[in-house]
Design a protein around this motif. Structure first.
Motif, mmCIF file in Angstrom:
data_model
loop_
_atom_site.group_PDB
_atom_site.id
_atom_site.type_symbol
_atom_site.label_atom_id
_atom_site.label_comp_id
_atom_site.label_asym_id
_atom_site.label_seq_id
_atom_site.Cartn_x
_atom_site.Cartn_y
_atom_site.Cartn_z
ATOM 1 N N GLN A 1 1.434 -1.436 -0.415
ATOM 2 C CA GLN A 1 0.001 0.461 0.263
ATOM 3 C C GLN A 1 0.931 1.716 0.269
ATOM 4 O O GLN A 1 0.533 2.366 -0.916
ATOM 5 N N GLN A 2 1.452 1.624 0.866
ATOM 6 C CA GLN A 2 2.766 2.906 1.009
ATOM 7 C C GLN A 2 3.489 2.245 -0.333
ATOM 8 O O GLN A 2 3.766 3.736 -0.751
ATOM 9 N N GLN B 1 0.697 4.067 -2.966
ATOM 10 C CA GLN B 1 0.314 5.055 -2.393
ATOM 11 C C GLN B 1 1.817 6.048 -3.039
ATOM 12 O O GLN B 1 0.821 7.913 -3.750
ATOM 13 N N GLU C 1 1.154 9.206 -5.158
ATOM 14 C CA GLU C 1 1.648 10.313 -4.743
ATOM 15 C C GLU C 1 2.372 11.523 -5.360
ATOM 16 O O GLU C 1 2.320 13.023 -5.692
#
Length: 566
Positions: free
Chosen positions: A142-143, A146, A150
């Motif tokens: 997920q990081q 993300q 971003e």
């Protein structure tokens, strides 16, 4: 995180067990599997396996038992637990010594302990760890996603991955140019060369590592994963590690997710670049065509694209001849026309920017249909010298990137001034049309070469002149489209040779009778006589006006359409 032998032996099931050898390593030795095994071992024991055995095949035979334990050790097992009391009553000293010398863990179990209970206990611990690893893996996944969403840089993403793997990585694009990561590119490429030469490479038999390519040199191991998207190869992901310190399962999962994130980053970056390129193209075309735009709009876009609009620019328009033949010859059989043209557009833009850097001038680039539109900074040396130097570099570059494609060029005026994009564009367009019509393809035509061209361009805007031109020239244009005889070129050559039939035939590589047939056809279509000075002037004048390109009629034989559909 992995399960250690100590965590297993700390269980209440092992309170009466005795660690015969390797006690000092039980905290460091990891366990990934558990099994019950009797002789023969063959290839049934996996690396990092916790093996349970009764020694039934080695009943009171120390040599057989030693051979069995050697096979278990050689298989890469982490530890061997032997149940004593029925088949093996005491572990022989030579077996103990063998295990001590190799720091191999041997555990003596009372016969009463059921293997099923141990397997259940170990599997529960492994499943707990697996759940913890899965949660951690999902968190890392997920990081990474993300960070891509971003808009974080690939350098930021690689730093995060290096922290998770505790190893340096190197991420390269599809051209194998280093983009991010702290691993030394020279070291990586030196090792990777061995992989490409197919020496010292192997693929792991581990179920999670099957697609990894590795090469070892000294105490360094290079690990490679391919960065792939749905449109093909995007780049390469390299990991440098100490030899023998292979990627553990959870590290392998993180590496795989890092590759997925890198592929997403490359895809997103390509989409962003494509969108910016499209905006850039539309903005420059708007300037060229004189579209109404506010000062704020122009200033903001110029700042975003890093355009210095306060310099004088000269417009150059290029037309690639025989482009379709080149596309069909060089492309893969299943490659769409859109893909071919996108590839060619990239080649052309790279060539223009390369030439601009070499002549140390600003270059603004756009394209529309088949036309390549360039605004070249015109603030220093005389325009013809600078333009010729620029186009020499461009054509030299294109001879390698686009073999077989000849460019015709139209060049605007040197002194069009600052922010006169539309005026320079119109003149370059007229120069291109006149050059291709009057001089042939593959030529460089400057708008300010002759006063006649400018005069014809101004006359072409007169409605009465338009009517005369269309009525005079359209029969020749229509006939040329149907028969591909190029009567207009025939007349221009004939007129340039002052009516000398023999000289005209030689230049056009025609038989004299064929030329005479064409000349009679011109007279019959236009209802004009080529021996009448007034008729000759009218036909020559009309063709010159039409050659400016301002008056549009059906000219399919002179115009390609760079259609960006498939």
């Amino acid at each position: 995180m992995l399960l250690s032998v100590k965590e297993i032996t700390d269980s209440c099931l092992f309170k009466n067990a005795t660690i015969k050898t390797g006690e000092e390593t039980i905290s460091n030795k990891s366990v990934e599997w558990v099994s019950v095994m009797e002789s023969p071992v063959e290839n049934f024991v996996r690396e990092n396996e916790f093996v349970l055995s009764t020694g039934i095949g080695c009943h009171e035979n120390s040599d057989e038992l030693l051979s069995f334990i050697k096979d278990v050790y050689d298989s890469g097992a982490t530890a061997l637990a032997i149940a004593t009391g029925r088949y093996i009553f005491e572990i022989p000293e030579e077996v103990i010594q063998f295990a001590k010398d190799r720091e191999f863990i041997i555990i003596e179990l009372p016969w009463e302990i059921r293997f099923a209970d141990i397997v259940h206990e170990v599997m529960n611990k492994l499943n707990e760890l697996k759940q913890s690893e899965t949660m951690r893996f999902r968190e890392v996944q997920q990081q990474l996603i993300q960070k891509v969403l971003e808009g974080r840089t690939l350098k930021h993403i690689s730093g995060f991955v290096e922290q998770e793997l505790s190893r340096p990585v190197l991420i390269c694009n599809e051209k194998r140019q280093p983009i991010a990561g702290s691993a030394d590119p020279d070291e990586v490429f030196t090792l990777w060369k061995q992989v490409e030469e197919k020496s010292a490479t192997h693929e792991s038999n581990h179920p999670r590592h099957a697609e990894i390519k590795k090469v070892e040199s000294g105490n360094v191991e290079l690990i490679h994963l391919n960065i792939q998207s749905d449109v093909g190869h995007k780049g390469d992901f390299f990991i440098l590690s100490e030899s023998g310190n292979r990627l553990k399962e959870q590290e392998m999962m993180i590496a795989e997710q890092a590759v997925v994130a890198a592929a997403l980053w490359f895809t997103r970056n390509s989409a962003v670049i494509e969108a910016e390129s499209r905006m850039q193209n539309e903005f420059l075309l708007g300037l060229a065509k004189g579209e109404t735009m506010s000062e704020e709009h122009v200033a903001s876009h110029a700042e975003f694209f890093k355009y210095n609009l306060d310099l004088p620019y000269l417009c150059i328009i290029g037309f690639p001849e025989d482009l379709n033949d080149s596309l069909d010859h060089d492309a893969a059989p299943d490659e769409s026309r859109r893909t071919k043209l996108d590839r060619v557009a990239i080649y052309i833009k790279e060539g223009m920017l390369y030439a601009g850097e070499n002549v140390q001038r600003q270059v603004l680039f756009a394209y529309e249909a088949d036309q390549v539109i360039v605004f070249l900074e015109a603030s220093s040396s005389p325009a013809p010298d600078a333009v010729n130097q620029f186009l020499d570099l461009v054509e030299r570059r294109f001879s390698h990137l686009l073999p077989g494609v000849t460019f015709s060029w139209g060049i605007g005026m040197e002194k069009d001034g600052v922010r006169n994009f539309s005026g320079s564009f119109q003149k370059a367009t007229a120069a291109l049309e006149m050059g291709r019509t009057q001089r042939g393809i593959g030529k460089r035509t400057y708008f300010d070469e002759t006063q006649m061209n400018r005069l014809m361009l101004n006359l072409a805007g007169n409605e009465e002149v338009k009517d005369i031109t269309i009525s005079t020239v359209s029969p020749l244009v229509e006939y040329d489209e149907k028969r591909e005889m190029d009567l207009i070129k025939t007349f221009i050559t004939y007129n340039n040779n002052n009516g000398n039939v023999s000289q005209t035939a030689r230049e056009l590589n025609l038989h004299r009778q064929s030329l005479l047939y064409r000349l009679r056809k011109i007279e019959s279509l236009t209802k004009l006589s080529l021996v009448n000075p007034d008729d000759l002037f009218l036909l020559n004048f009309s063709i010159r006006v039409w050659s400016t390109g301002v008056i549009k009629m059906k000219t399919g034989h002179l115009t390609h359409n760079w259609d960006r559909s498939d």
